[in-house]
Design a protein around this motif. Structure first.
Motif, PDB file in Angstrom:
ATOM      1  N   LEU A 205      88.124  47.924  98.246  1.00 30.96           N
ATOM      2  CA  LEU A 205      88.751  48.219  99.483  1.00 30.96           C
ATOM      3  C   LEU A 205      89.405  49.604  99.696  1.00 30.96           C
ATOM      4  O   LEU A 205      89.781  49.966  98.795  1.00 30.96           O
ATOM      5  CB  LEU A 205      90.120  47.141  99.472  1.00 30.96           C
ATOM      6  CG  LEU A 205      90.925  47.083 100.452  1.00 30.96           C
ATOM      7  CD1 LEU A 205      90.286  46.573 101.762  1.00 30.96           C
ATOM      8  CD2 LEU A 205      92.035  46.226 100.402  1.00 30.96           C
ATOM      9  N   VAL A 206      89.105  50.436 100.805  1.00 29.68           N
ATOM     10  CA  VAL A 206      89.438  51.841 101.004  1.00 29.68           C
ATOM     11  C   VAL A 206      90.830  51.725 101.938  1.00 29.68           C
ATOM     12  O   VAL A 206      91.570  52.756 101.927  1.00 29.68           O
ATOM     13  CB  VAL A 206      88.581  52.573 101.357  1.00 29.68           C
ATOM     14  CG1 VAL A 206      87.397  52.707 100.072  1.00 29.68           C
ATOM     15  CG2 VAL A 206      87.917  52.209 102.518  1.00 29.68           C
ATOM     16  N   ALA A 222      95.059  55.003 100.066  1.00 32.98           N
ATOM     17  CA  ALA A 222      95.235  55.643  98.866  1.00 32.98           C
ATOM     18  C   ALA A 222      96.504  56.836  99.372  1.00 32.98           C
ATOM     19  O   ALA A 222      97.037  57.251  98.532  1.00 32.98           O
ATOM     20  CB  ALA A 222      94.140  56.395  98.082  1.00 32.98           C
ATOM     21  N   GLN A 223      96.309  57.358 100.392  1.00 28.36           N
ATOM     22  CA  GLN A 223      97.126  58.325 101.066  1.00 28.36           C
ATOM     23  C   GLN A 223      98.670  57.862 101.741  1.00 28.36           C
ATOM     24  O   GLN A 223      99.651  58.313 101.566  1.00 28.36           O
ATOM     25  CB  GLN A 223      96.573  59.427 102.041  1.00 28.36           C
ATOM     26  CG  GLN A 223      95.433  60.149 101.404  1.00 28.36           C
ATOM     27  CD  GLN A 223      94.163  59.397 101.324  1.00 28.36           C
ATOM     28  OE1 GLN A 223      93.953  58.555 101.882  1.00 28.36           O
ATOM     29  NE2 GLN A 223      93.516  59.498  99.968  1.00 28.36           N
ATOM     30  N   GLU A 224      98.343  56.811 102.393  1.00 25.33           N
ATOM     31  CA  GLU A 224      99.437  56.219 103.144  1.00 25.33           C
ATOM     32  C   GLU A 224      99.853  54.782 102.621  1.00 25.33           C
ATOM     33  O   GLU A 224      98.883  53.997 102.385  1.00 25.33           O
ATOM     34  CB  GLU A 224      99.025  55.934 104.818  1.00 25.33           C
ATOM     35  CG  GLU A 224      98.947  57.128 105.741  1.00 25.33           C
ATOM     36  CD  GLU A 224      98.213  56.557 106.961  1.00 25.33           C
ATOM     37  OE1 GLU A 224      99.031  55.917 107.781  1.00 25.33           O
ATOM     38  OE2 GLU A 224      97.330  56.958 107.234  1.00 25.33           O
ATOM     39  N   ASN A 225     101.252  54.512 102.527  1.00 24.54           N
ATOM     40  CA  ASN A 225     101.841  53.513 101.919  1.00 24.54           C
ATOM     41  C   ASN A 225     101.006  53.013 100.850  1.00 24.54           C
ATOM     42  O   ASN A 225     100.516  51.874 100.703  1.00 24.54           O
ATOM     43  CB  ASN A 225     101.659  52.291 103.323  1.00 24.54           C
ATOM     44  CG  ASN A 225     102.454  52.753 104.207  1.00 24.54           C
ATOM     45  OD1 ASN A 225     103.660  52.663 104.136  1.00 24.54           O
ATOM     46  ND2 ASN A 225     101.925  52.809 105.509  1.00 24.54           N
ATOM     47  N   TRP A 230      98.144  49.244  96.992  1.00 21.33           N
ATOM     48  CA  TRP A 230      97.954  48.880  95.520  1.00 21.33           C
ATOM     49  C   TRP A 230      98.338  47.324  95.513  1.00 21.33           C
ATOM     50  O   TRP A 230      97.334  46.682  94.962  1.00 21.33           O
ATOM     51  CB  TRP A 230      99.039  49.673  94.613  1.00 21.33           C
ATOM     52  CG  TRP A 230      98.780  49.142  93.189  1.00 21.33           C
ATOM     53  CD1 TRP A 230      98.334  49.547  92.192  1.00 21.33           C
ATOM     54  CD2 TRP A 230      99.684  47.933  92.589  1.00 21.33           C
ATOM     55  NE1 TRP A 230      98.212  49.098  91.045  1.00 21.33           N
ATOM     56  CE2 TRP A 230      99.324  48.072  91.279  1.00 21.33           C
ATOM     57  CE3 TRP A 230     100.672  47.198  93.171  1.00 21.33           C
ATOM     58  CZ2 TRP A 230     100.027  47.066  90.481  1.00 21.33           C
ATOM     59  CZ3 TRP A 230     101.363  46.305  91.987  1.00 21.33           C
ATOM     60  CH2 TRP A 230     101.002  46.392  90.832  1.00 21.33           C
ATOM     61  N   ALA A 231      99.161  46.924  96.276  1.00 24.30           N
ATOM     62  CA  ALA A 231      99.472  45.395  96.026  1.00 24.30           C
ATOM     63  C   ALA A 231      98.171  44.500  97.059  1.00 24.30           C
ATOM     64  O   ALA A 231      98.013  43.368  96.429  1.00 24.30           O
ATOM     65  CB  ALA A 231     100.867  45.200  96.856  1.00 24.30           C
ATOM     66  N   ALA A 406      91.595  50.131  85.017  1.00 18.69           N
ATOM     67  CA  ALA A 406      92.775  49.278  84.092  1.00 18.69           C
ATOM     68  C   ALA A 406      93.674  48.250  84.755  1.00 18.69           C
ATOM     69  O   ALA A 406      93.682  48.020  86.073  1.00 18.69           O
ATOM     70  CB  ALA A 406      93.444  50.613  83.679  1.00 18.69           C
ATOM     71  N   PRO A 407      94.220  47.724  83.970  1.00 19.07           N
ATOM     72  CA  PRO A 407      94.709  46.494  84.440  1.00 19.07           C
ATOM     73  C   PRO A 407      95.958  46.820  85.854  1.00 19.07           C
ATOM     74  O   PRO A 407      96.141  46.242  86.580  1.00 19.07           O
ATOM     75  CB  PRO A 407      95.667  45.797  83.478  1.00 19.07           C
ATOM     76  CG  PRO A 407      94.661  45.958  82.095  1.00 19.07           C
ATOM     77  CD  PRO A 407      94.311  47.279  82.433  1.00 19.07           C
ATOM     78  N   ALA A 408      96.626  47.967  85.504  1.00 17.20           N
ATOM     79  CA  ALA A 408      97.629  48.369  86.302  1.00 17.20           C
ATOM     80  C   ALA A 408      97.232  49.452  87.521  1.00 17.20           C
ATOM     81  O   ALA A 408      97.612  49.682  88.453  1.00 17.20           O
ATOM     82  CB  ALA A 408      98.578  49.388  85.512  1.00 17.20           C
ATOM     83  N   ASP A 409      95.711  49.668  87.573  1.00 19.50           N
ATOM     84  CA  ASP A 409      95.208  50.593  88.975  1.00 19.50           C
ATOM     85  C   ASP A 409      95.126  49.847  89.981  1.00 19.50           C
ATOM     86  O   ASP A 409      95.728  50.596  91.148  1.00 19.50           O
ATOM     87  CB  ASP A 409      93.922  50.738  88.316  1.00 19.50           C
ATOM     88  CG  ASP A 409      93.541  51.936  87.266  1.00 19.50           C
ATOM     89  OD1 ASP A 409      94.672  52.436  86.701  1.00 19.50           O
ATOM     90  OD2 ASP A 409      92.338  52.247  86.739  1.00 19.50           O
ATOM     91  N   THR A 410      95.138  48.585  89.912  1.00 25.11           N
ATOM     92  CA  THR A 410      95.390  47.766  91.322  1.00 25.11           C
ATOM     93  C   THR A 410      96.275  46.519  90.877  1.00 25.11           C
ATOM     94  O   THR A 410      96.349  46.374  89.630  1.00 25.11           O
ATOM     95  CB  THR A 410      93.815  47.215  92.162  1.00 25.11           C
ATOM     96  OG1 THR A 410      93.521  46.058  91.001  1.00 25.11           O
ATOM     97  CG2 THR A 410      92.991  48.323  92.026  1.00 25.11           C
ATOM     98  N   ALA A 411      96.520  45.820  91.923  1.00 21.06           N
ATOM     99  CA  ALA A 411      97.139  44.455  91.672  1.00 21.06           C
ATOM    100  C   ALA A 411      96.493  43.522  90.875  1.00 21.06           C
ATOM    101  O   ALA A 411      97.057  42.813  90.227  1.00 21.06           O
ATOM    102  CB  ALA A 411      97.633  44.068  92.998  1.00 21.06           C
TER     103      ALA A 411
END
Ligand SMILES: Cc1cc2nc3c(=O)[nH]c(=O)nc-3n(C[C@H](O)[C@H](O)[C@H](O)COP(=O)(O)OP(=O)(O)OC[C@H]3O[C@@H](n4cnc5c(N)ncnc54)[C@H](O)[C@@H]3O)c2cc1C
Length: 509
Positions: A205-206, A222-225, A230-231, A406-411
């Motif tokens: 998802l971008v 990645a830039q806005e919100n 991430w969530a 990694a587990p924390a890179d996305t939700a």
């Protein structure tokens, strides 16, 4: 070969009249952990007709009330277990402004609301007795050839996304069921046969467009919100806002090998060989294994039958090598292996996904299959009580690119697994409560024995109403950050259901 899969492992489907449900009141066994199902009449039916009319007048789309044309179909969830939870009204929103209007109206009247995409939540989490915000009209697709991304509407069905991708020779990690909503699928992770090459669907998802609880219309990427973005990559649907569009990276596709093999009455050694060889297969191999209890024969040990369906992107000879050690243990009872156009293979592998009654209980298996898990399957699967429905355990092969982040890179926290397991039961509306109770008891007993051996959490896109520690099981170490984001964007907890992430409140842990 027919595009319709003759051995479809989709659930048995039971399209029934509401009369068969005895007025919609389904008495569950509280002690078994079965969810209580609400009565037929939505309690917000009683809000004044004038209030509903005011909403209807403000919408560019339409408001559908009980008794009006289209209401039964729009209200019906895929899991008929929840069919009696019917909304007081369905806002068929035409655009983001309609959604914002609906949110404001629901807040003003103190009415709960829910977002409905494709309606396939296992646990009925797009059902409400209040206002359903139905995204059916958010169904456009647009391919950006320069960026090789596809932008799809927030309420589009997966099948429509696949049709658009087929036309341009590209794909995304996709599931097997065309009527699942792309929104729910993407927001909760997204498991499919391509995930070992390209990651979970949400990994690609971008950008996404959303309406937040306060009516603000935002873009998250990645830039806005960035926190919200991430969530949205695994935090699950219906919690942070209403996603009106998604933009995803795509990858090129050409041909693939579809495969479907079955074996009857297999041994534990066979199962060990099967799992070991598939775990070590190339990332271009994706599959789902379904184990079902065999018919008990007098004087015979209880048996286990195996079905594998999947795809391989590569030469037939390489697939033969992957399967050779398994076939050497036991010859398959049936085999379909055919190299075809990629999207023809996907059509062959597509599941029958009409509505039915079911519950799934999932666990990620971190690391390879173990003798202890196989022994537990051997012990529990044949104990299936032969209730009128069906029971099985299935395994989606993960690993590969699903572990690239990694587990924390996305939700989406589940990054160490080799398999995703799920114990499924289905039942029929006419089934006796005793027989259904036995099926649930079997599922719960099996799940309790196997879960501690798996080492991983539960899949948030297979929401399980019986799970007590659901928040930790779905989100693990990402839960505190998810709660912080929820507190930021929806401090009043407007978007909520039984297993949605809660905002922090003063004094709460
Ligand atoms: C038959 C069947 C087959 C499946 N196959 C697969 C598979 O192969 N791989 C896989 O990973 N999963 C699979 N699933 C699980 C599926 O991905 C999830 O159930 C998914 O959440 C369903 O999305 P939906 O939009 O159809 O359902 P809904 O019930 O409409 O939505 C699910 C949740 O997401 C929310 N939601 C939906 N759309 C939006 C949106 N645009 N914005 C905000 N919130 C939204 C809803 O409020 C609800 O809480 C399958 C499910 C079924 C029933």
């Amino acid at each position: 070969m027919s595009a319709i899969n003759p051995f479809s492992q989709g659930r048995r489907r039971f399209l029934t009249t509401s009369a068969t449900l005895a007025g919609g009141l389904l008495l569950d066994y509280p002690s078994s952990g079965l969810a209580q199902v609400a009565p037929l009449a939505g309690k917000y039916d009683t809000l004044s007709p004038k209030a509903w009319r005011q909403l209807a007048l403000q919408l560019k789309g339409s408001l559908i009330r009980p008794g009006e044309t289209g209401f039964p179909n729009l209200a019906l969830p895929n899991n008929l277990r929840y069919r009696s939870i019917t909304p007081g009204g369905i806002a068929l929103c035409a655009d983001a402004a309609d959604i914002a209007t609906s949110l404001k109206w629901a807040k003003r009247h103190g009415i709960p609301l829910i977002t409905r995409g494709g309606g396939h939540s296992y646990a009925g989490y797009s059902c409400t007795e209040g206002l359903m915000i139905n995204l059916r009209q958010f169904n456009t697709t647009a391919y950006d050839a320069a960026r090789q991304t596809i932008r799809v509407g927030g309420g589009i069905r997966n099948g429509a996304v696949y049709s658009a991708l087929q036309g341009i020779g590209r794909s995304i990690t996709h599931g097997r069921c065309p009527t699942v909503g792309a929104g729910g699928f993407l927001l909760g992770g997204g498991v499919g046969f391509d995930m070992r090459r390209h990651g979970f669907a949400s990994d690609k998802l971008v950008s996404t467009e959303m309406v937040l609880a306060d009516g603000e219309i935002v873009t998250a990427n990645a830039q806005e919100n960035a926190d919200l973005f991430w969530a949205c990559r695994g935090g699950a649907g219906g919690i942070f806002g209403i996603n009106t569009a998604f933009t995803m990276e795509t990858f090129p596709v050409d041909r693939s090998i579809e495969l479907q093999l079955t074996w009857d009455a297999v041994s534990d050694d066979f199962l060990a060989t099967l799992f070991l060889n598939l775990e070590n297969s190339p990332e271009a191999f994706g599959c789902k294994i379904t184990l079902t209890p065999g018919m008990p024969l007098p004087g015979q040990p209880a048996s286990i039958n195996v079905l594998i369906i999947g795809q391989f992107i590569g030469p037939l000879a390489r697939l033969d090598e992957i399967l050779a050690p398994i076939n050497a243990m036991k010859a398959p009872s049936s085999t379909v292996i055919e190299q075809v156009a990629y999207w023809n293979a996907s059509a062959f592998l597509a599941a029958d996904d009409g509505p039915g009654y079911y519950q799934e209980r999932s666990r990620f298996i971190n690391g390879p299959m173990t003798p202890e898990i196989i022994a537990t399957i051997r012990d529990w699967l044949p104990r299936w009580p032969n209730a009128q429905g069906a029971g099985n355990i299935k395994f989606y092969l993960t690993g590969g690119a699903t572990q690239a982040l990694a587990p924390a890179d996305t939700a989406f926290v589940h990054r160490a697994s080799q398999w995703l397991s799920s114990i499924e039961i289905t039942w029929t509306p006419g089934q006796t409560m005793t027989s259904r109770y036995r099926a649930h008891r079997w599922q719960n007993g099996f799940y309790e024995m196997i879960s501690p051996l798996c080492g991983g959490g539960a899949y948030q896109n297979f929401p399980d109403p019986s799970l007590q520690d659901w928040a930790e099981a779905y989100y693990g170490e990402n839960l505190p950050r998810l709660r912080a984001i929820k507190s930021d964007v929806d401090p009043g907890n407007l978007f909520r259901y039984a297993q949605s992430i809660r905002p922090f409140r003063p004094g709460s842990p």
